[in-house]
Enzyme design. Structure first.
Site, PDB file in Angstrom:
ATOM      1  N   THR A  46       0.841  -1.196   0.000  1.00 24.51           N
ATOM      2  CA  THR A  46       0.000   0.000   0.000  1.00 24.51           C
ATOM      3  C   THR A  46       0.875   1.246   0.000  1.00 24.51           C
ATOM      4  O   THR A  46       2.081   1.181   0.277  1.00 24.51           O
ATOM      5  CB  THR A  46      -0.936   0.011   1.225  1.00 24.51           C
ATOM      6  N   GLU A  47       0.272   2.377  -0.290  1.00 20.33           N
ATOM      7  CA  GLU A  47       0.975   3.646  -0.261  1.00 20.33           C
ATOM      8  C   GLU A  47       1.421   3.950   1.168  1.00 20.33           C
ATOM      9  O   GLU A  47       0.666   3.745   2.116  1.00 20.33           O
ATOM     10  CB  GLU A  47       0.020   4.728  -0.761  1.00 20.33           C
ATOM     11  N   CYS A  48       2.657   4.433   1.318  1.00 19.13           N
ATOM     12  CA  CYS A  48       3.203   4.701   2.650  1.00 19.13           C
ATOM     13  C   CYS A  48       3.768   6.114   2.723  1.00 19.13           C
ATOM     14  O   CYS A  48       4.330   6.627   1.757  1.00 19.13           O
ATOM     15  CB  CYS A  48       4.321   3.715   2.987  1.00 19.13           C
TER      16      CYS A  48
END
Length: 280
Positions: A46-48
């Site tokens: 996922t985007e972090c």
């Protein structure tokens, strides 16, 4: 050593906690190197966002990573990070984040966070409707003229379809997407949209990593490009809700506003859903 993180959903719908884009925000990442950040995003899928400290003005310094690698700017991750920073600092009002190349302004709009859209270059794509129909798996009457490519830092095809049903039933041909990207000098990504019966917008965003095609639940950049297209058509003093992600079971809602001067802004509800630690 343990590294704390929070999972937040951005551009959620009011009644669905598990809607919108998921973002992991690491709250104390000053000791992490870039390779660890990259592999962490890949591990989580996922985007972090990694809060690495504060700059001389007291703004939180951040790095953004997609599972595919680093990104210089990310709308969903910026809103999620602002939500966390404000809670950590115990303040109120707008939040400024210090990215690698810019200061990111995230606006407190009460029930949601808002960011200003960026100016773009809009160019009409002159190609036959049958090619575009093949690209999105629809019949020729579903294609609305004109199709455009919109450029911020990267160019994207923005394609208006006749109905919201056409948006829902779009099927992107990965081979054609990559072929068209080369021919039209754009990134292998396409934003399809249509007016809903209630006057709001139905949309889907597709992009093509490694020769394939993936769909995104919510895209501030896509909605921002749509806003710029509407401004180019004379739209002013308008508010729309942009609905996206239902087809991948991650419904989202983006508030798209155009003011009297043609400035586009994008807003969304942010909700925290989990907290944890990783042994980084």
């Amino acid at each position: 050593m343990p590294s704390d993180y929070r999972i937040l959903n951005v551009f959620t719908t009011p009644d669905d906690l598990f809607s919108g884009n998921a973002v992991a925000v690491f709250t104390d990442a000053g000791g992490l190197d870039e390779e660890t950040m990259k592999r962490t995003a890949r591990q989580l899928g996922t985007e972090c966002s990694f809060i690495t400290g504060k700059d001389d003005e007291g703004h939180a310094t951040v790095r953004f990573f997609q599972p595919e690698g680093a990104s210089g700017f990310a709308g969903s991750a910026s809103m999620a990070t602002a939500h966390v920073v404000r809670e950590l600092d115990g303040g109120e009002g707008d939040v400024y984040l210090a990215g690698r190349k810019q200061l990111i302004h995230v606006i407190d709009s009460g029930d949601r966070w808002t960011m200003l859209g960026r100016s773009s270059v809009i160019e009409e794509i002159r190609t036959e409707k049958r090619f575009l129909a093949g690209l999105v798996g629809r019949k020729i009457p579903a294609i609305v003229d004109p199709t455009v490519k919109v450029t911020f830092t990267r160019s994207t095809i923005v394609l208006q379809l006749a109905t919201a049903q056409d948006v829902r039933e779009s099927k992107i041909d990965a081979r054609l997407l990559h072929q068209y990207a080369m021919l039209l000098h754009v990134e292998p990504q396409i934003y399809v949209w249509a007016w809903r019966e209630d006057g709001d917008v139905a949309s889907r965003m597709f992009y093509g990593p490694q020769g394939g095609v993936l769909e995104v639940a919510a895209t501030a950049s896509g909605a921002g490009r749509l806003g710029e297209v509407l401004v180019s058509r004379g739209e002013r003093d308008q508010h729309y809700r942009v609905y996206q992600g239902e087809d991948i079971e991650r419904p989202s809602m983006i508030h798209l506003d155009i003011d009297a001067d043609g400035q586009v802004s994008l807003g969304g509800i942010v909700k925290e859903v989990a907290r944890g630690q990783m042994a980084l």
